[in-house]
Scaffold this motif. Structure first.
Motif, PDB file in Angstrom:
ATOM      1  N   SER A 109      35.550   7.962  41.823  1.00 25.16           N
ATOM      2  CA  SER A 109      34.331   8.759  41.441  1.00 25.16           C
ATOM      3  C   SER A 109      32.966   8.019  41.208  1.00 25.16           C
ATOM      4  O   SER A 109      32.014   8.403  41.172  1.00 25.16           O
ATOM      5  N   ALA A 110      33.158   6.852  40.687  1.00 26.63           N
ATOM      6  CA  ALA A 110      32.032   5.794  40.318  1.00 26.63           C
ATOM      7  C   ALA A 110      32.332   4.384  40.897  1.00 26.63           C
ATOM      8  O   ALA A 110      32.773   3.656  40.118  1.00 26.63           O
ATOM      9  N   PRO A 111      32.273   4.174  42.268  1.00 28.19           N
ATOM     10  CA  PRO A 111      32.410   2.960  42.875  1.00 28.19           C
ATOM     11  C   PRO A 111      31.558   1.939  42.273  1.00 28.19           C
ATOM     12  O   PRO A 111      30.541   2.117  42.018  1.00 28.19           O
ATOM     13  N   PHE A 112      32.126   0.705  42.161  1.00 31.62           N
ATOM     14  CA  PHE A 112      31.396  -0.492  41.787  1.00 31.62           C
ATOM     15  C   PHE A 112      31.913  -1.698  42.200  1.00 31.62           C
ATOM     16  O   PHE A 112      33.094  -1.647  42.210  1.00 31.62           O
ATOM     17  N   MET A 139      27.585  -0.781  49.361  1.00 27.26           N
ATOM     18  CA  MET A 139      28.228   0.240  48.463  1.00 27.26           C
ATOM     19  C   MET A 139      27.595   1.500  48.330  1.00 27.26           C
ATOM     20  O   MET A 139      27.774   2.523  48.273  1.00 27.26           O
ATOM     21  N   ALA A 140      26.160   1.126  47.957  1.00 28.15           N
ATOM     22  CA  ALA A 140      25.256   2.362  47.887  1.00 28.15           C
ATOM     23  C   ALA A 140      24.955   3.120  48.954  1.00 28.15           C
ATOM     24  O   ALA A 140      24.766   4.590  48.942  1.00 28.15           O
ATOM     25  N   LEU A 141      25.386   2.441  50.200  1.00 26.43           N
ATOM     26  CA  LEU A 141      25.411   3.145  51.313  1.00 26.43           C
ATOM     27  C   LEU A 141      27.005   3.851  51.777  1.00 26.43           C
ATOM     28  O   LEU A 141      26.988   4.112  52.845  1.00 26.43           O
ATOM     29  N   GLY A 142      27.677   3.884  50.862  1.00 25.12           N
ATOM     30  CA  GLY A 142      28.983   4.328  51.114  1.00 25.12           C
ATOM     31  C   GLY A 142      30.173   3.506  51.510  1.00 25.12           C
ATOM     32  O   GLY A 142      31.175   3.894  51.870  1.00 25.12           O
ATOM     33  N   GLY A 143      29.751   1.943  51.560  1.00 22.25           N
ATOM     34  CA  GLY A 143      30.657   1.215  51.983  1.00 22.25           C
ATOM     35  C   GLY A 143      31.487   0.662  50.955  1.00 22.25           C
ATOM     36  O   GLY A 143      31.331   0.845  49.680  1.00 22.25           O
ATOM     37  N   GLN A 144      32.345  -0.265  51.550  1.00 22.98           N
ATOM     38  CA  GLN A 144      33.292  -1.022  50.458  1.00 22.98           C
ATOM     39  C   GLN A 144      32.666  -2.316  49.831  1.00 22.98           C
ATOM     40  O   GLN A 144      33.216  -2.633  49.074  1.00 22.98           O
TER      41      GLN A 144
END
Length: 371
Positions: A109-112, A139-144
């Motif tokens: 839910s909170a990728p970082f 990551m802000a653009l939905g990537g890994q």
């Protein structure tokens, strides 16, 4: 008009066995290696970082202090490279600093992702503009946010009529798949040297298993290998990335509590685990009659891993990237020099098909040196 520019790449990977720096010249997309240097990481600092990486309780004061200490360490590593290469800071356009990853959690839910090493200190202490924080825009653009090196691999290695897979065996192993007329694929296959290094340190007090001597004293244990291969991460589809927050000594010891094995047998089995998890992925991408697996990173110097990869991938030509003119020890540092050049030119440097980001972006944040 001078188009060639000089950049420095700084890389401290998940193995934490030192800080690798590389000085390169870049003209358009052509990159020329100039010099490299390895700068040691103090054991006390490494242990503090390991404590954070494996989830031991910490606090903001500890994180802030580590960020500060790493900033000075990376700056000292760059200054040592400049002295080694007899190069002036004024001749370098920018530094690309990866930072030390202490936690990477791209899902949930909170990728970082968190890399430490204060780039303000680096820029100030070296007198060179510094690009850092490469992963979080992706990551802000939905990537890994990882892996980022496949774009660099694509720029220097071109497939002909057969697959070329570039394998980096650091603490984690990652692959870049280059196939004719197909989009690049890249992801972390699983552990590289990380588990072997941790086991070697625990039982021999050595940072790594030089020439696989420890592993060669043991025998492969099939029951342990089978259980290791059941790790759910291995079955995930790409894009995917992982790190020390999953594959660490406590993770391994929880599995080993169900077995009674000698230390060398465990090391031999861990070596096989690394080779098999890599080979199982690489063989999926075979195209053409002369596929090549080009290996870089510390694992390229492990004769047992290289031998097992050649056995498991009998239809592939397995070789270090040195055979293609790129030193296997310098690949990742060179990649971050290239990423810095892309940022300074405001050019895209991620591959959405690799990371899963929604669009290409120029990655990294620029920290100006005070003049």
């Amino acid at each position: 008009m001078r188009t060639k520019q000089r950049f420095i790449g700084v890389m401290s990977g998940t193995s934490m066995d030192g800080v690798d720096t590389a000085l390169v010249d870049i003209d358009a997309d052509a990159i020329q290696f100039i010099a490299s240097h390895e700068y040691p990481m103090p054991d006390s600092l490494k242990q503090r970082l390991l404590n954070v990486c494996i989830g031991q309780q910490t606090n903001l004061a500890e994180i802030g202090e580590l960020d500060h200490l790493l900033g000075h360490l990376f700056a000292d590593a760059v200054n040592a490279l400049l002295q080694h290469a007899n190069c002036k800071a004024d001749d370098v356009t920018a530094i690309g600093n990866h930072g030390q990853t202490v936690y990477h959690r791209p899902n949930g839910s909170a990728p970082f992702t968190m890399q430490l090493g204060d780039a303000n200190i680096i820029a100030t202490k070296t007198g060179i503009d510094t690009v850092a924080d490469f992963r979080r825009k992706d990551m802000a653009l939905g990537g890994q946010g990882a892996p980022l090196v496949p774009a660099f691999h694509q720029s220097i290695f071109q497939p002909t009529n057969s697959s070329v897979v570039v394998l980096n065996i650091g603490g984690i192993a990652n692959i870049s798949i280059l196939r004719p007329n197909q989009a690049v694929i890249g992801y972390d296959t699983g552990p590289g040297n990380m588990l072997m290094d941790a086991w070697c340190d625990k039982h021999l007090g050595k940072k790594f298993d030089k020439n696989a001597q420890f592993a060669m004293q043991g025998e492969l244990n099939q029951a342990l290998l089978t259980q290791l291969l059941e790790e759910p991460y291995l079955a995930l589809n790409a894009p995917k990335s992982t790190g020390r927050e999953l594959f660490n000594l406590p993770w391994l010891e929880a599995i080993l509590s169900q077995h009674s094995l000698s230390a060398p047998d465990v090391q031999r089995t861990l070596c096989e685990y690394t080779a098999m998890t890599i080979a199982n992925e690489v063989k999926r991408y075979q195209v053409g009659e002369t596929p090549e697996l080009l290996v870089c990173g510390g694992g390229a110097r492990n004769p047992l891993i290289m031998s097992r990869l050649a056995d498991l991938l009998s239809e592939w030509a397995v070789m270090p990237t040195d055979k293609k003119g790129v030193d296997s020890d310098n690949m990742e540092a060179m990649a971050f020099a290239w990423l810095a050049q892309r940022r300074m030119a405001n050019l895209p440097s991620n591959l959405p098909e690799v990371t899963g980001a929604s669009k290409p972006a120029s990655l990294g944040v620029l920290y100006f040196a005070e003049q």
